[in-house]
Design a protein around this motif. Structure first.
Motif: not given
Length: 296
Positions: A56-62, A101-104
């Motif tokens: 949150p609020p956007g993206g992914l975490q690995v 973190l994988v964002l936009g």
């Protein structure tokens, strides 16, 4: 969403909290999670599990989970390797020893992917290396084996060496889009280049299977493997290097007209023509008999 500035990475990994009734994940987010998980799983060592969740609020975490404690320095290196591979798809990434973190979408990363695809497409226009690998059967021993088995094993070995097929397969079923016009244009260019690279790779794989099959047929005829390999490679050079024949006709092309991509079929047709007009029989050694079906 385009994120170019460097984002601050949280000091501690915060894996997602799985509630008893978790909120449904948007289809596009679920598809992105699958792609990121495939890429990171390829990079991760054996025995290390890769977790992917929303951020949150956007993206992914690995994050990584291992049966034994992972040294923070090793985790830092692993997360950065994952970040490099994921960013090659076009996403902006941030990594530390705790998580990735994988964002936009990133315009810089998409431009880099375009350059990589263009470079790969240029290298794939040369069939010489694949032909040499194929006639050597990639180390396969044809004794006591069918031509179909040897050809299939050679094709699989060439596919692993090409690398692009496996990486493009990781994106299967993933529809990439953006609400920003300039990013959407870059994504469209990426998808178009990926299609061309995939088609070029398939030409290499078809050729590898055909040449391996031909070597097996020659070997079965006289029992001399080195001789079979030399004969097939010599016959193959007529159409592997057919680009030089087509290049000789450049004078009839209007100035400024771009040269189209010349695939395997065009090369073989060019090789079957003497002096650009008199037909010549296509080498039968690289074409399986009617009883054989060409693999894809």
């Amino acid at each position: 969403m385009s994120i170019e500035p460097r984002a601050r990475v949280a000091p501690e990994r915060v894996p997602p909290v799985w509630a008893a009734d978790p909120a449904p994940v948007a289809p596009e987010t679920a598809a992105q999670q699958k792609v990121v998980q495939r890429i990171c799983a390829r990079v991760a060592p054996e025995g290390v599990e890769v977790g992917v969740g929303e951020l949150p609020p956007g993206g992914l975490q690995v994050w990584i989970d291992a049966p034994v404690h992972v040294d923070p320095r090793e985790a830092w290196v692993l997360h950065h390797r994952m970040a490099r591979e994921v960013s090659l798809v076009g996403w902006h990434c941030e990594a530390d020893s705790d998580r990735l973190l994988v964002l936009g979408w990133s315009a810089a990363c998409l431009h880099n992917r375009i350059r990589l695809l263009q470079s790969g497409l240029k290298r794939l226009s040369d069939f010489e290396h694949t032909a040499q690998r194929a006639v050597q059967l990639e180390g396969e021993d044809p004794r006591g084996r069918t031509a179909a088995d040897v050809a299939a094993a050679t094709r699989a070995a060439v596919e692993r060496r090409l690398r692009w097929p496996a990486r493009l397969a990781e994106l299967d079923g993933f529809d990439r889009s953006s609400g920003l016009a300039h990013l959407q244009l870059l994504l469209a260019q990426v998808v178009g280049l990926e299609s061309k690279v995939a088609a070029a790779c398939e030409e290499h794989l078809i050729m590898a299977r055909a040449l391996a099959w031909s070597v097996c047929e020659h070997y079965a005829a006289h029992g001399d493997l080195p001789r079979a390999q030399r004969e097939v490679l010599a016959e193959t050079r007529r159409w592997v290097h057919a680009s030089s024949i087509i290049r000789g006709t450049a004078a009839v092309r209007p100035a400024g007209t771009p040269r189209p991509h010349m695939g395997l079929t065009e090369r073989r047709i060019a090789a079957s023509v003497i002096n650009h007009g008199v037909p010549r029989a296509t080498p039968t050694a690289v074409i399986p008999r009617s009883g054989h079906q060409e693999g894809t």
